[in-house]
Write a protein that holds these residues in place. Structure first.
Motif, short mmCIF file in Angstrom:
data_model
loop_
_atom_site.label_atom_id
_atom_site.label_comp_id
_atom_site.label_asym_id
_atom_site.label_seq_id
_atom_site.Cartn_x
_atom_site.Cartn_y
_atom_site.Cartn_z
N LYS A 232 24.59 42.04 36.60
CA LYS A 232 25.13 43.50 38.02
C LYS A 232 24.79 43.95 38.56
O LYS A 232 24.22 44.84 37.60
CB LYS A 232 26.95 43.11 38.02
N THR A 265 25.57 40.10 42.06
CA THR A 265 26.06 39.53 41.05
C THR A 265 25.27 37.88 41.51
O THR A 265 25.19 37.58 42.52
CB THR A 265 26.57 39.04 40.92
N TYR A 269 29.75 31.74 38.49
CA TYR A 269 30.83 31.42 38.92
C TYR A 269 31.79 32.62 39.49
O TYR A 269 33.32 32.83 39.30
CB TYR A 269 31.50 31.65 37.04
N GLN A 270 30.98 33.57 40.11
CA GLN A 270 31.59 34.93 40.86
C GLN A 270 30.41 35.06 42.12
O GLN A 270 29.05 35.20 41.64
CB GLN A 270 31.40 36.27 40.01
N ASN A 271 30.85 35.55 43.25
CA ASN A 271 29.79 35.47 44.60
C ASN A 271 29.50 37.14 44.27
O ASN A 271 30.45 37.53 43.38
CB ASN A 271 30.86 35.35 45.33
N GLU A 304 38.83 36.21 46.13
CA GLU A 304 38.56 34.72 45.37
C GLU A 304 39.69 34.31 44.77
O GLU A 304 39.91 35.21 44.23
CB GLU A 304 36.91 35.06 45.17
N THR A 306 39.83 33.55 41.24
CA THR A 306 39.17 33.76 40.46
C THR A 306 40.19 34.59 39.04
O THR A 306 40.54 35.74 39.46
CB THR A 306 37.48 34.17 40.30
N PHE A 308 38.98 36.39 36.90
CA PHE A 308 38.24 37.87 36.80
C PHE A 308 38.57 38.60 38.22
O PHE A 308 37.55 39.59 38.51
CB PHE A 308 36.72 37.81 36.61
N THR A 330 43.63 40.80 43.61
CA THR A 330 42.78 40.86 44.74
C THR A 330 43.19 41.49 45.47
O THR A 330 42.65 42.68 45.96
CB THR A 330 42.08 39.72 45.19
#
Length: 425
Positions: A232, A265, A269-271, A304, A306, A308, A330
């Protein structure tokens, strides 16, 4: 007529010259009390210079700026007349010991012994440079090296460079289930620092980092990978408005710090995502021995769904007594308020009692703004604590707090002890 006009002009010019010639000028700036700190650095740091107009407002700001330096615990000035309209300025500083260890011991969620050992010099080379690092073992090896020189290039321009290799066991939350992963973050960060004026500063730069996740235990699902390796890039901006004034352990005034980050990134699994938060601080002296302190934090990130999510619910960050990495979200709204009262104050040691209330609300990953109002996302703790403060060593405040749950959120811990170095905020 022309003669009279010239005579009036000369009289007027003489009068104006006499008025302006009476401006008080600085003949000499003497600095006493500095031992490790370079006098040349302090002279360049001050706005009050030789042959400039003597201005008490500028002098007061210089003193406040000096007291904000890690190397200086206190500063004051005296003005004495030399001759005619020339004056001497004597600035006296009291220095902190700025080479300090960073030592912490605790138990992990698995009841295993963990420790952190570090050493930092917050006045390296006597030029307001912070340099040091730490080693940490919490079943996993972590380390960091940090360099911060806010006045490296000039009085207003500086540089920060940080490298970190961090490992820890962290829970990831999947709705009502969780799993434990080994989290590893390896990062290199470079930031420019610019002091715009007395109250305003910006930091800007980038962070190249790699995140690794390795499954340990808990909930599993075929759609959830047991190992991740993510590269990232983070772009960072920090804007600080600082109008605080210090008198040893006492603080008064207002401060605001805005953090804005955008992360690039490339993974399934993550934008790319953004995150920002703003800390607002307000301090007020109460009588001779009291200090009311407040921190209000508001933050949002890309919303999102997620595990994370970046905003954590944690003892050491926002709510004293709630536990370690209890939940993620978030969005976050947190208010910490406490009253500090000095019960012992001698030459080198101060002891304060502390009464506090910590309140927070979170937005669930992929949730709505009204998540902040849902009872299950509201958390509130109150408690009391002690502060043992060295007045001769920078940031040498040992704190211990006990926080207990106030609201009826049965998912929260009933309370617990929180230890740390430095004031909570």
């Amino acid at each position: 007529m022309k003669f009279k006009h010239w005579l009036l002009f000369l009289l007027f010019f003489t009068l104006i010259s006499a008025v302006f010639s009476q401006e008080k000028k600085v003949l000499e700036v003497e600095i006493k009390g500095a031992k490790k700190t370079k006098i040349s650095f302090l002279r360049n740091f001050l706005s009050t210079k030789i042959n400039t107009t003597l201005d008490s407002t500028i002098l007061e700001k210089d003193i406040i700026q000096l007291k904000r330096l890690p190397a200086i615990s206190h500063a004051y000035y005296q003005i004495s007349h030399n001759y005619d309209n020339y004056y001497n300025v004597l600035i006296t500083v009291e220095e902190n010991l700025t080479i300090t260890p960073d030592i912490n011991f605790w138990t992990t969620t698995n009841k295993q012994f963990a420790y952190k050992l570090g050493l930092y010099d917050y006045n390296f080379l006597g030029r307001n440079i912070a340099f040091g690092g730490f080693y940490q073992n919490n079943r996993f090896d972590s380390y960091a090296i940090n360099f911060s020189a806010p006045n490296l290039f000039s009085r207003k321009w500086g540089l920060k460079i940080n490298h970190q290799n961090w490992k820890s066991e962290e829970p990831l939350y999947f709705k009502d289930k969780s799993a434990n992963y080994v989290y590893n973050n390896i990062s290199f960060e470079v930031l420019g620092v610019h002091q715009i004026n007395f109250e305003n500063q910006i930091q800007f730069g980038f962070n190249l980092f790699k995140e690794k996740y390795q499954y340990l235990s808990g909930f599993t699902d075929p759609e959830i990978p047991q190992a991740l390796n993510l590269n990232k890039t983070l772009f960072k901006l920090v804007y600080t408005f600082d109008d605080l004034d210090y008198l040893y352990q006492y603080v008064c005034g207002f401060k605001s710090v805005l953090y804005a980050q955008y992360v690039l990134t490339e993974n399934d699994y993550q934008n790319d995502f953004y995150i920002f938060w703003n800390d607002f601080f307000y301090y007020k002296r109460i009588g001779e021995k009291g200090n009311w302190a407040n921190r209000m934090r508001f933050g949002l990130s890309s919303n999102e769904n997620t595990p994370f999510a970046p905003f954590a619910l944690d003892n050491n960050v926002n709510l004293r007594g709630v536990g370690i990495l209890v939940d993620r979200g978030t969005g976050s709204i947190v208010w910490n308020t406490e009253y500090r009262h000095t019960i012992y104050d001698k030459n080198w040691l101060t002891i304060q009692t502390n009464l506090f209330t910590d309140f927070g609300a979170w937005r669930n990953p992929g949730g709505e703004i009204n998540d902040f109002l849902k009872s299950e996302n509201l958390h509130m703790y109150s408690g009391f604590g002690l502060r043992f403060i060295s007045k001769k060593i920078y940031n040498a405040t040992f704190r211990i707090d006990y926080g207990f749950r106030v609201n009826n959120n049965q998912n929260d811990s009933r309370g617990g002890l929180v230890f740390g170095i430095g004031q909570y905020f």
